[in-house]
Design an enzyme around this catalytic site. Sequence first.
Site, PDB file in Angstrom:
ATOM      1  N   CYS A 149      68.366  65.305  -1.824  1.00 14.47           N
ATOM      2  CA  CYS A 149      68.679  64.127  -1.010  1.00 14.47           C
ATOM      3  C   CYS A 149      67.504  63.741  -0.124  1.00 14.47           C
ATOM      4  CB  CYS A 149      69.921  64.381  -0.164  1.00 14.47           C
ATOM      5  SG  CYS A 149      69.905  65.960   0.702  1.00 14.47           S
ATOM      6  N   LYS A 181      87.424  71.328  -2.540  1.00 16.31           N
ATOM      7  CA  LYS A 181      87.547  70.744  -3.874  1.00 16.31           C
ATOM      8  C   LYS A 181      86.244  71.053  -4.598  1.00 16.31           C
ATOM      9  CE  LYS A 181      87.458  67.391  -7.143  1.00 16.31           C
ATOM     10  NZ  LYS A 181      86.274  67.098  -7.993  1.00 16.31           N
ATOM     11  N   SER A 222      77.092  61.068  -3.694  1.00 16.51           N
ATOM     12  CA  SER A 222      76.590  59.712  -3.889  1.00 16.51           C
ATOM     13  C   SER A 222      77.116  58.770  -2.819  1.00 16.51           C
ATOM     14  CB  SER A 222      77.008  59.193  -5.262  1.00 16.51           C
ATOM     15  OG  SER A 222      78.420  58.993  -5.310  1.00 16.51           O
ATOM     16  N   GLY A 239      80.610  57.508  -4.021  1.00 16.80           N
ATOM     17  CA  GLY A 239      81.693  58.465  -3.794  1.00 16.80           C
ATOM     18  C   GLY A 239      81.981  58.682  -2.329  1.00 16.80           C
ATOM     19  N   GLY A 240      80.923  58.798  -1.529  1.00 18.71           N
ATOM     20  CA  GLY A 240      81.103  59.014  -0.098  1.00 18.71           C
ATOM     21  C   GLY A 240      81.755  57.840   0.586  1.00 18.71           C
ATOM     22  N   GLU A 290      77.264  62.916   3.671  1.00 22.70           N
ATOM     23  CA  GLU A 290      75.809  62.805   3.530  1.00 22.70           C
ATOM     24  C   GLU A 290      75.583  62.176   2.171  1.00 22.70           C
ATOM     25  OE1 GLU A 290      72.723  63.702   1.590  1.00 22.70           O
ATOM     26  OE2 GLU A 290      72.880  65.789   2.229  1.00 22.70           O
TER      27      GLU A 290
END
Length: 503
Positions: A300, A182, A240, A243-244, A263
């Site tokens: 990150c 995606k 994020s 989202g994760g 991650e």
Amino acid sequence: MSFTPHGKHLIAGTWTASDATFQSMPAHGTAHSFSVGTPDHVTAACEAAEDAFWSYGYSSRDDRAAFLNTIADEIEARADAITQIGTEETGLPEGRLQGERGRTIGQMRLFASHILAGDYLDRRHDEALPDRAPLPRPDLKMVQRPIGPVAVFGASNFPLAFSTAGGDTASALAAGCPVVVKGHPAHPGTGEIIAEAIHAAVTKCNLHPGVFSFIQSNSNEVGSALVQHPLIKAVGFTGSLRGGRALYDLCAARPEPIPCFGELGSVNPVFVLPNALSNRADAIAKAWAGSLTMGAGQFCTNPGILVMNDGTDADTFTTTAKAALADTAPQTMLTDGIANAFRDGQTQIAGVSPVSEILATSCEGRNVAPFVYETTGDAFLANPALHHEVFGPLGLIVRTKDADQMVAIARSLEGQLTCTLQLDEADTDLGKTLMPVLERKAGRVLANGFPTGVEVADAMVHGGPYPASTNFGATSVGTMAIRRFVRPVCYQDIPDALLPQDF
């Protein structure tokens, strides 16, 4: 060589348009239209991936290594066009995109070499003991086998190395798993040209076209459909925490739960021990400033929190860091959304008491300069809001009373990707006290460096306890990343003719 996107999805070897479209939002240059994927596209891609698995999942390591190297070749052949579209969409400088392209190609070739060596298979054999009393032992062989189709989500902050052909895709393909990507809407043109490179490699290697599909979207519908599709067996995500965690929950709620290798984020604390601070305050401050602002702080592994004992040496550190950061020119952030989130995070930190402002600059549109704040160890321990990541060039200095409070702060931390010790030889005893704490908190512990460089290598661990990642036993960087997409299978008394060719 220039590149103009066509805006289509790649579904099982065919470029397919959609009725609905979205516009890219480049940092500079021309905006382009891209098709919006649908659940029907997801179904077609997943069914093709499952069909491809019956050949690709049982292919030789030689063939998969050749495929990975061919992808690297095809990306290299599009080098200038990738840089062109990548810089337009993200605002990243050409040198950064060129370096990231080299990293992407390098990890493809590294994974190719790694699977040829075969160490990741962890092959084991317990020979039969037919005469053992009181019961005989059967012949037992074990090897790691690919799990099936994998869903991969492109990352906003690494348009190449963590996106369409990034570490998740490369490690899944190395393991023998077809991939459905995606694409990230922040850099859809960059995703498209990399998908073209992979498609060209699929064709050159005469592989099943379902081994790789690429779907664009600027909404959550495609992502949700992809994670919940019953043919998907694992998810790779970099992004994020919000989202994760949403994807992780979807994976867990399926009728057949699957692993989500996310991650998610980290403040990557740096502990400056007393003797190092006394001897090297200026040097450490300048290096921290450079790491904090690298890539507009959009890593990150950005070292967002620095912990040191209060005193005159801390004053020296702060003065030097402020001067170094004040000279940093504004940089362009990757998206408007990231810039807005940075502003919100900066406002939240500034509003906590007692937090004092060391350096306040500006964040206008997508352009941002660094911010630095300072607080006490007591305040940090009392306020969990200060422990959260602010994605961008924002640093929080924590001044502790003594070594005991420094250890208490280490114990208070949530899971991290990295923790760093700045120490001299005379700090060894305190370092020994901190190490058992830090290795429980992070996937990578550093000494006398900064965490913003993540080497792609056999020993690298890029992961950590939650919320740094959703699976503390995995890494998304380095050759051990391949093990996320394999599982052990034991073969008991199976004739050699029926065993996988990896034995």
